[in-house]
Design an enzyme around this catalytic site. Structure first.
Site, PDB file in Angstrom:
ATOM      1  N   ARG A  12      -2.129  18.637  -0.463  1.00 12.53           N
ATOM      2  CA  ARG A  12      -3.364  18.684   0.328  1.00 12.53           C
ATOM      3  C   ARG A  12      -3.665  17.366   1.038  1.00 12.53           C
ATOM      4  O   ARG A  12      -4.502  17.297   1.922  1.00 12.53           O
ATOM      5  CB  ARG A  12      -4.567  19.008  -0.577  1.00 12.53           C
ATOM      6  N   VAL A  15       0.003  12.762   3.326  1.00 12.57           N
ATOM      7  CA  VAL A  15       1.470  12.875   3.241  1.00 12.57           C
ATOM      8  C   VAL A  15       1.848  14.327   2.952  1.00 12.57           C
ATOM      9  O   VAL A  15       2.765  14.880   3.558  1.00 12.57           O
ATOM     10  CB  VAL A  15       2.033  11.944   2.138  1.00 12.57           C
ATOM     11  N   ARG A 106       8.709   3.103  -8.152  1.00 13.19           N
ATOM     12  CA  ARG A 106       9.784   2.620  -7.262  1.00 13.19           C
ATOM     13  C   ARG A 106      10.686   1.570  -7.881  1.00 13.19           C
ATOM     14  O   ARG A 106      11.886   1.578  -7.671  1.00 13.19           O
ATOM     15  CB  ARG A 106       9.190   2.020  -5.983  1.00 13.19           C
ATOM     16  N   CYS A 139       6.028   2.623   3.328  1.00 14.66           N
ATOM     17  CA  CYS A 139       6.153   3.112   4.720  1.00 14.66           C
ATOM     18  C   CYS A 139       6.617   2.026   5.687  1.00 14.66           C
ATOM     19  O   CYS A 139       7.541   2.241   6.478  1.00 14.66           O
ATOM     20  CB  CYS A 139       4.828   3.713   5.175  1.00 14.66           C
ATOM     21  N   GLN A 166      -1.024  -1.975  10.601  1.00 14.39           N
ATOM     22  CA  GLN A 166      -0.903  -0.709   9.883  1.00 14.39           C
ATOM     23  C   GLN A 166      -2.111   0.209  10.106  1.00 14.39           C
ATOM     24  O   GLN A 166      -3.254  -0.233  10.082  1.00 14.39           O
ATOM     25  CB  GLN A 166      -0.668  -0.981   8.389  1.00 14.39           C
ATOM     26  N   LYS A 246       6.117  -5.996  -1.374  1.00 11.42           N
ATOM     27  CA  LYS A 246       7.040  -4.856  -1.286  1.00 11.42           C
ATOM     28  C   LYS A 246       8.115  -5.087  -0.225  1.00 11.42           C
ATOM     29  O   LYS A 246       9.214  -4.549  -0.329  1.00 11.42           O
ATOM     30  CB  LYS A 246       6.265  -3.572  -0.956  1.00 11.42           C
ATOM     31  N   ARG A 269      -4.278  -4.283   8.335  1.00 13.90           N
ATOM     32  CA  ARG A 269      -4.767  -2.932   8.678  1.00 13.90           C
ATOM     33  C   ARG A 269      -5.503  -3.024  10.013  1.00 13.90           C
ATOM     34  O   ARG A 269      -6.354  -3.913  10.187  1.00 13.90           O
ATOM     35  CB  ARG A 269      -5.723  -2.459   7.573  1.00 13.90           C
ATOM     36  N   HIS A 276       2.438   3.088  12.066  1.00 12.70           N
ATOM     37  CA  HIS A 276       2.458   1.660  11.717  1.00 12.70           C
ATOM     38  C   HIS A 276       3.353   0.894  12.690  1.00 12.70           C
ATOM     39  O   HIS A 276       4.454   1.341  13.005  1.00 12.70           O
ATOM     40  CB  HIS A 276       3.043   1.454  10.318  1.00 12.70           C
ATOM     41  N   GLN A 352       4.149   6.578  10.115  1.00 19.58           N
ATOM     42  CA  GLN A 352       4.337   6.253   8.686  1.00 19.58           C
ATOM     43  C   GLN A 352       4.189   7.472   7.794  1.00 19.58           C
ATOM     44  O   GLN A 352       4.585   7.439   6.631  1.00 19.58           O
ATOM     45  CB  GLN A 352       3.399   5.123   8.264  1.00 19.58           C
TER      46      GLN A 352
HETATM   47  P1  NAP Z   1      -4.415  11.227   0.165  1.00 21.06           P
HETATM   48  O1  NAP Z   1      -4.522  11.713   1.560  1.00 21.06           O
HETATM   49  O2  NAP Z   1      -5.562  10.450  -0.381  1.00 21.06           O
HETATM   50  O3  NAP Z   1      -4.112  12.490  -0.776  1.00 21.06           O
HETATM   51  C1  NAP Z   1      -3.759  12.366  -2.131  1.00 21.06           C
HETATM   52  C2  NAP Z   1      -4.339  13.539  -2.937  1.00 21.06           C
HETATM   53  O4  NAP Z   1      -5.745  13.433  -3.041  1.00 21.06           O
HETATM   54  C3  NAP Z   1      -4.183  14.903  -2.313  1.00 21.06           C
HETATM   55  O5  NAP Z   1      -2.885  15.382  -2.390  1.00 21.06           O
HETATM   56  C4  NAP Z   1      -5.165  15.712  -3.135  1.00 21.06           C
HETATM   57  O6  NAP Z   1      -4.561  16.036  -4.384  1.00 21.06           O
HETATM   58  C5  NAP Z   1      -6.274  14.720  -3.400  1.00 21.06           C
HETATM   59  N1  NAP Z   1      -7.494  15.020  -2.625  1.00 21.06           N
HETATM   60  C6  NAP Z   1      -8.728  14.999  -3.143  1.00 21.06           C
HETATM   61  N2  NAP Z   1      -9.619  15.275  -2.198  1.00 21.06           N
HETATM   62  C7  NAP Z   1      -8.965  15.508  -1.055  1.00 21.06           C
HETATM   63  C8  NAP Z   1      -9.353  15.844   0.276  1.00 21.06           C
HETATM   64  N3  NAP Z   1     -10.627  16.008   0.611  1.00 21.06           N
HETATM   65  N4  NAP Z   1      -8.401  15.976   1.233  1.00 21.06           N
HETATM   66  C9  NAP Z   1      -7.112  15.807   0.914  1.00 21.06           C
HETATM   67  N5  NAP Z   1      -6.686  15.487  -0.327  1.00 21.06           N
HETATM   68  C10 NAP Z   1      -7.594  15.326  -1.313  1.00 21.06           C
HETATM   69  O7  NAP Z   1      -3.165  10.255  -0.011  1.00 21.06           O
HETATM   70  P2  NAP Z   1      -1.829  10.173   0.868  1.00 21.06           P
HETATM   71  O8  NAP Z   1      -2.040   9.236   1.985  1.00 21.06           O
HETATM   72  O9  NAP Z   1      -1.332  11.528   1.142  1.00 21.06           O
HETATM   73  O10 NAP Z   1      -0.863   9.401  -0.148  1.00 21.06           O
HETATM   74  C11 NAP Z   1      -0.255  10.042  -1.250  1.00 21.06           C
HETATM   75  C12 NAP Z   1       0.740   9.101  -1.878  1.00 21.06           C
HETATM   76  O11 NAP Z   1       1.740   8.757  -0.912  1.00 21.06           O
HETATM   77  C13 NAP Z   1       0.120   7.766  -2.321  1.00 21.06           C
HETATM   78  O12 NAP Z   1       0.722   7.334  -3.509  1.00 21.06           O
HETATM   79  C14 NAP Z   1       0.470   6.814  -1.190  1.00 21.06           C
HETATM   80  O13 NAP Z   1       0.528   5.495  -1.614  1.00 21.06           O
HETATM   81  C15 NAP Z   1       1.833   7.333  -0.782  1.00 21.06           C
HETATM   82  N6  NAP Z   1       2.173   7.042   0.616  1.00 21.06           N
HETATM   83  C16 NAP Z   1       1.255   7.265   1.589  1.00 21.06           C
HETATM   84  C17 NAP Z   1       1.602   6.976   2.903  1.00 21.06           C
HETATM   85  C18 NAP Z   1       0.612   7.201   4.019  1.00 21.06           C
HETATM   86  O14 NAP Z   1       0.931   6.842   5.152  1.00 21.06           O
HETATM   87  N7  NAP Z   1      -0.554   7.753   3.777  1.00 21.06           N
HETATM   88  C19 NAP Z   1       2.874   6.485   3.206  1.00 21.06           C
HETATM   89  C20 NAP Z   1       3.807   6.301   2.176  1.00 21.06           C
HETATM   90  C21 NAP Z   1       3.439   6.598   0.876  1.00 21.06           C
HETATM   91  P3  NAP Z   1      -5.062  17.246  -5.306  1.00 21.06           P
HETATM   92  O15 NAP Z   1      -4.953  18.512  -4.484  1.00 21.06           O
HETATM   93  O16 NAP Z   1      -4.111  17.218  -6.439  1.00 21.06           O
HETATM   94  O17 NAP Z   1      -6.470  16.923  -5.683  1.00 21.06           O
END
Ligand code: NAP
Length: 370
Positions: A12, A15, A106, A139, A166, A246, A269, A276, A352
């Protein structure tokens, strides 16, 4: 081990959604039986029409018994989830493959950082050793390695200094929404004043609004709108932020260098939504003519796009507006520097959420199937 059942956790988020879109586009869902897990949307039925598939009921991401039935768990849920559930599953004798977007695992000894166009040999060796933990890289690091792969694979790089720009979505969905809310809040604040303003008055009013405590700031802590934040992630050693650390640690783990390549710089940022960018200073081991360098860079992989060092093409092709949402790794501003003939300047950017996160994960799943 035959792979059939794949559990996706964190689909959700930022990513996760990009991952699902890419898996749909590449027909990855035809490869096995998929189950969706969530920490916050458990029990709901997910209408998977947009992904051309019925995923059935969403299971609880904390349900260890359900997780244990999976041959592969692919998670983009976040580091806290990985830290809690990966060791728990291992302790309970689960032997499946763990593919992860978070940084938590990692640097573990038995985990491999995956970026197959750059380190397929490292991934294959890990599989041959029977290792089962595969983690996407940071990323910014992954995007940089894709961009300058041509120089790295020829062993031409002595050290790299990276200055990053970023995007907000790198910090997750809520942060990206907050940036938009900040711009909106400032815009409405200016409108409310309802007076003609000179450019300088406008600047003073905007500055006072971004300094106000009422600006939405729950996630970034500060205004990113009309500003920038020169610290990403926590404080680390030697005055570095964890994001900056990193750069060195992950580059050398991904490449499995025998003599580590120093990588350092400042991670910042900026008020961009997605994509990015980074400015690189590369110290080359040899003074090589620029056309040869350009040849190596553009031939290294199918995604890097070298843009000539001219103003018009740079401004049309080398911006987040042009690159966002694509798999292209933009690379340009390549020139020798006044610092000396073996110093190379470059500017690179990439989405990214794609090459910096989702793409290496779905490609790892494909590698397991193959
Ligand atoms: P995110 O958007 O904050 O989502 C992470 C999780 O939060 C979702 O899968 C969901 O899990 C939960 N969530 C709770 N409320 C939500 C809402 N209103 N909308 C969407 N999700 C919600 O984080 P992300 O950017 O995808 O990053 C996930 C991981 O990937 C992190 O460890 C991050 O460091 C890594 N990462 C991110 C990026 C990037 O560019 N963003 C790049 C490389 C690596 P549930 O359904 O289980 O509650």
């Amino acid at each position: 081990m035959q792979i059939k059942k794949i559990g996706i956790v964190g689909w959700r988020g930022m990513v996760g959604q990009v991952l699902m879109e890419r898996m749909q586009a590449e027909n990855d869902f035809a490869l096995g039986d998929y189950t969706l897990f969530s920490a916050s949307a458990t029990g709901q039925s997910f209408d998977g029409k947009m992904y051309g598939r019925d995923f059935g009921k969403i299971l609880d991401a904390a349900d260890i018994n359900a997780l244990k039935k999976m041959d592969v768990i692919l998670t983009c849920q976040g580091g806290d989830y990985s830290k809690q559930y990966y060791p728990l599953l291992k302790r309970q004798g689960w032997h499946g493959y763990w593919i992860d977007a978070a940084s938590a695992l990692r640097m573990e000894k038995d985990s491999t950082i995956i970026l197959d166009p750059v380190n397929m040999h490292v991934i294959k060796q890990a599989l041959q050793r029977g290792e089962k933990t595969f983690v996407g890289g940071n990323c910014t690091v992954s995007l940089m390695l894709m961009a300058i792969q041509g120089l790295l694979k020829e062993g031409l790089v002595e050290w790299i200094s990276t200055m990053t720009y970023q995007a907000a979505s790198g910090a997750g969905a809520k942060n990206m929404e907050e940036l938009v809310a900040q711009y909106d809040w400032v815009g409405r604040g200016i409108q409310k004043l309802n007076t003609a303003q000179s450019a300088l008055e406008l600047e003073k009013n905007v500055t006072s609004l971004i300094r106000a405590n009422q600006i939405p700031h729950d996630h970034f802590g500060y205004s990113l709108a009309y500003s920038l934040l020169p610290w990403i992630d926590s404080e680390y050693e030697m005055g570095q932020s964890r994001e900056e650390w990193k750069g060195f640690a992950e580059t050398n783990k991904i490449l499995q260098t025998t003599r580590p390549i120093p990588v350092d710089g400042t991670c910042v940022r900026v008020g961009v939504l997605r994509c990015h960018s980074q400015g690189l200073t590369i110290k080359m081991k040899q003074d090589i003519p620029l056309p040869e360098i350009e040849g190596m860079l553009k031939e290294a992989n199918s995604w890097v796009k070298l843009v000539s060092n001219k103003k018009d093409v740079t401004l049309t092709q080398l911006t987040p507006a042009a690159i966002s949402g694509t798999l292209t790794i933009g690379l340009g501003r390549v020139r020798k520097m006044r610092l000396g003939e073996s110093f190379l300047n470059a500017f690179t950017l990439g989405d990214q959420l794609l090459w910096g996160a989702a793409e290496p994960l779905r490609r790892m799943l494909r590698i397991l199937f193959e």
